[in-house]
Motif scaffolding. Structure first.
Motif, short mmCIF file in Angstrom:
data_model
loop_
_atom_site.label_atom_id
_atom_site.label_comp_id
_atom_site.label_asym_id
_atom_site.label_seq_id
_atom_site.Cartn_x
_atom_site.Cartn_y
_atom_site.Cartn_z
N ASN A 121 0.83 -1.20 0.00
CA ASN A 121 0.00 0.00 0.00
C ASN A 121 0.87 1.25 0.00
OD1 ASN A 121 0.31 -1.26 2.81
ND2 ASN A 121 -0.09 0.90 3.30
N ILE A 122 0.48 2.21 -0.82
CA ILE A 122 1.25 3.46 -0.89
C ILE A 122 0.66 4.53 0.03
CG2 ILE A 122 2.00 2.98 -3.24
CD1 ILE A 122 -0.04 5.05 -4.21
N PHE A 123 -0.58 4.33 0.50
CA PHE A 123 -1.21 5.29 1.40
C PHE A 123 -1.40 4.66 2.77
CE2 PHE A 123 -2.85 6.59 -2.80
CZ PHE A 123 -2.40 7.89 -2.83
N ASN A 124 -1.34 5.48 3.81
CA ASN A 124 -1.60 5.00 5.15
C ASN A 124 -3.09 4.67 5.27
OD1 ASN A 124 -2.50 5.51 8.11
ND2 ASN A 124 -0.27 5.30 8.25
N PRO A 125 -3.44 3.41 5.56
CA PRO A 125 -4.86 3.02 5.57
C PRO A 125 -5.71 3.81 6.55
CG PRO A 125 -3.46 1.08 5.49
CD PRO A 125 -2.55 2.25 5.74
N ALA A 126 -5.21 4.06 7.75
CA ALA A 126 -6.00 4.80 8.74
C ALA A 126 -6.31 6.21 8.28
CB ALA A 126 -5.26 4.82 10.08
N MET A 127 -5.35 6.84 7.60
CA MET A 127 -5.56 8.20 7.11
C MET A 127 -6.47 8.23 5.89
SD MET A 127 -4.16 10.30 9.24
CE MET A 127 -4.93 9.16 10.41
N VAL A 128 -6.43 7.19 5.08
CA VAL A 128 -7.39 7.08 3.98
C VAL A 128 -8.81 7.00 4.55
CG1 VAL A 128 -8.24 5.58 2.12
CG2 VAL A 128 -5.80 6.05 2.33
N ALA A 129 -8.98 6.17 5.58
CA ALA A 129 -10.29 6.04 6.22
C ALA A 129 -10.75 7.37 6.80
CB ALA A 129 -10.22 4.98 7.31
N PHE A 130 -9.87 8.06 7.50
CA PHE A 130 -10.26 9.31 8.15
C PHE A 130 -10.58 10.39 7.12
CE2 PHE A 130 -8.96 13.20 10.68
CZ PHE A 130 -10.14 13.23 11.40
N PRO A 288 6.28 2.44 8.08
CA PRO A 288 7.40 2.13 7.18
C PRO A 288 6.97 1.81 5.75
CG PRO A 288 6.93 0.26 8.60
CD PRO A 288 6.07 1.39 9.09
N THR A 289 5.72 1.38 5.56
CA THR A 289 5.27 1.02 4.22
C THR A 289 4.95 2.23 3.37
OG1 THR A 289 4.35 -1.06 5.07
CG2 THR A 289 3.56 -0.30 2.93
N SER A 290 4.21 3.18 3.94
CA SER A 290 3.78 4.34 3.16
C SER A 290 4.69 5.54 3.35
CB SER A 290 2.34 4.73 3.54
OG SER A 290 2.25 5.00 4.93
N GLY A 291 5.72 5.41 4.19
CA GLY A 291 6.66 6.50 4.40
C GLY A 291 7.95 6.31 3.65
N LEU A 328 -0.74 13.31 1.17
CA LEU A 328 0.04 14.00 0.14
C LEU A 328 1.51 13.62 0.21
CD1 LEU A 328 -1.59 17.55 0.28
CD2 LEU A 328 -1.70 15.93 -1.63
N MET A 329 2.03 13.46 1.42
CA MET A 329 3.42 13.04 1.55
C MET A 329 3.61 11.57 1.18
SD MET A 329 5.04 15.73 2.08
CE MET A 329 6.63 14.92 2.19
N ASN A 330 2.58 10.74 1.39
CA ASN A 330 2.65 9.36 0.93
C ASN A 330 2.87 9.31 -0.58
OD1 ASN A 330 0.05 8.09 3.18
ND2 ASN A 330 2.25 8.32 3.48
N LEU A 331 2.23 10.22 -1.31
CA LEU A 331 2.43 10.29 -2.76
C LEU A 331 3.86 10.67 -3.11
CD1 LEU A 331 -0.81 12.12 -3.97
CD2 LEU A 331 -0.14 9.78 -4.53
N SER A 332 4.48 11.46 -2.26
CA SER A 332 5.83 11.96 -2.53
C SER A 332 6.93 11.02 -2.06
CB SER A 332 6.02 13.33 -1.85
OG SER A 332 5.00 14.23 -2.21
N ALA A 333 6.57 10.05 -1.22
CA ALA A 333 7.58 9.19 -0.60
C ALA A 333 8.47 8.45 -1.60
CB ALA A 333 6.92 8.20 0.36
N PRO A 334 7.94 7.85 -2.69
CA PRO A 334 8.82 7.15 -3.63
C PRO A 334 9.88 8.07 -4.25
CG PRO A 334 6.55 6.48 -3.97
CD PRO A 334 6.52 7.64 -3.03
N LEU A 335 9.47 9.29 -4.61
CA LEU A 335 10.43 10.23 -5.19
C LEU A 335 11.46 10.66 -4.16
CD1 LEU A 335 11.43 12.03 -7.50
CD2 LEU A 335 9.76 13.75 -6.77
N ILE A 336 11.01 10.91 -2.93
CA ILE A 336 11.95 11.32 -1.88
C ILE A 336 12.98 10.22 -1.64
CG2 ILE A 336 12.16 11.89 0.57
CD1 ILE A 336 9.37 13.14 0.41
N ASP A 337 12.52 8.97 -1.58
CA ASP A 337 13.45 7.85 -1.40
C ASP A 337 14.43 7.75 -2.56
OD1 ASP A 337 13.04 6.76 1.07
OD2 ASP A 337 11.51 5.34 0.43
N ARG A 338 13.95 7.94 -3.75
CA ARG A 338 14.83 7.84 -4.93
C ARG A 338 15.95 8.87 -4.89
NH1 ARG A 338 14.88 5.85 -10.12
NH2 ARG A 338 15.82 7.19 -11.70
N LEU A 339 15.62 10.05 -4.35
CA LEU A 339 16.59 11.13 -4.32
C LEU A 339 17.49 11.10 -3.09
CD1 LEU A 339 14.32 14.09 -5.51
CD2 LEU A 339 15.95 12.76 -6.88
#
Length: 351
Positions: A121-130, A288-291, A328-339
């Motif tokens: 999962n790329i998004f935090n499930p609890a925050m998607v629910a909220f 750790p999954t979505s961050g 929004l930061m979950n969306l950015s996490a892959p790019l942040i990790d890459r850099l």
């Protein structure tokens, strides 16, 4: 005579913690804050946790069956209770029963299993629910019980467990209690509404839902979340990078606004002790999954959550922007990790 050494597959390094153990420690670290919420807002929290957990297990079982996955490993890893508790901590204690059910559907089925299940999962499930219920049921989320400190002095009417269950399962409109007599705005909602009505912050914080430097009751809840977070740090379940980045950046970004005009912008302590910042710092943004994976990435991720939260609170339509900031930061996490992930020794350029 030759000996034989049995080893596991590469990299031959056993995991320090299993998923179940990590989730167990998260639940243990949340216990003090849960008791604080129970003290200030009543038994409704236990009802919401129970509803969310039961609905979560139902949707987990259904999703695993639909995906032809083994049931026992995933139903016993405690990820569902952790998601349910984190989600329930964000709910109004008297939210209708279907709010918890709908939220957990989006947490488990949409945010988790439609992306491939645990670890994908790329998004935090609890925050998607909220975030979903904030958009779908704004009225239900605006009805909060007053903290215990107010009902003791008679400002608002307290309700017993029978009325709490009646409101959750039947509806407050069908209760024999007046809505205005048993509900109160959260501190952040009171601030947002008061500012929109033209009152200054110094006037608003004189209201009954505010304490010394944050929301009445919420100050202590934030303190217990902080202590629970220290337990996770001590047990090395999380690292210090995200919590430090979230809290320090919240202070750093909110202070200039407050100094510029203290009548319309919240003080740093109001930001930290009146909403979901402390929960996000230690229990949400550290997922750790979505961050992010790298240490530098975690610092950037935490800082991004704090900056977006403060901006949404100051200029957005929602009183507390933690959920949207995290997503929004979950969306950015892959790019942040890459850099930010260090390159292997000898590697040149990008793939």
């Amino acid at each position: 005579m030759t000996g034989q050494l049995n080893t596991s597959g590469s990299p031959h390094i056993p995991a320090r913690f299993s998923v179940t153990k990590v989730m167990g420690w998260v639940l243990i670290a949340l216990i003090p804050a849960i008791f604080a919420l129970l003290f200030y807002f009543g038994i409704g929290l236990i009802v919401q946790i129970t509803l969310a957990t039961l609905a979560g297990y139902l949707f987990e079982w259904w999703s695993l069956t639909w995906r032809h996955q083994p049931l026992k490993p995933f139903l016993t890893d405690l990820t569902v209770p952790v998601t349910a508790v984190l989600f329930a901590l964000c709910l109004s204690p008297i939210a209708p029963w279907y709010v918890a059910v709908v939220g957990m559907f989006f947490a488990i089925v949409v945010a988790k299993h439609l992306y491939g299940g645990l670890g994908n999962n790329i998004f935090n499930p609890a925050m998607v629910a909220f975030a979903t219920i904030l958009v779908a049921f704004p009225q239900s989320m605006s009805l909060w019980l007053p903290p215990t400190g107010l009902t003791q002095f008679g400002e608002l009417q307290t309700i017993d467990w029978k009325h709490t269950l009646s409101i959750i399962f039947v509806g407050i409109q069908n209760s024999d209690l007046a809505v205005d007599a048993v509900t109160a705005a959260t501190p952040l909602t009171a601030l947002k509404t008061g500012l929109q009505q033209g009152f200054s912050q110094s006037e608003i914080v004189q209201g009954m839902v505010f304490g010394d430097f944050g929301g009445l009751g919420w100050e202590w809840i934030a303190n217990w979340l902080f202590l629970g977070g220290l337990v996770l740090l001590y047990k090395r379940i999380i690292t210090w990078h995200v919590p430090a980045a979230v809290l320090m950046t919240t202070v750093a970004i909110s202070t200039p606004f407050y100094l510029f005009n203290a009548d319309i912008y919240m003080s740093p302590q109001q930001h930290i002790f009146s909403g979901g910042i402390m929960l996000a710092a230690f229990f949400i943004a550290t997922d750790p999954t979505s961050g992010c994976s790298s240490h530098r990435g975690k610092l950037i991720f935490g800082a991004g959550v704090a900056i977006l939260t403060v901006l949404i609170r100051n200029f957005g339509a929602y009183p507390d922007g933690v959920a949207f900031a995290v997503l929004l930061m979950n969306l950015s996490a892959p790019l942040i990790d890459r850099l930010t992930i260090p390159k292997p020794y000898g590697k040149k350029g990008h793939p």
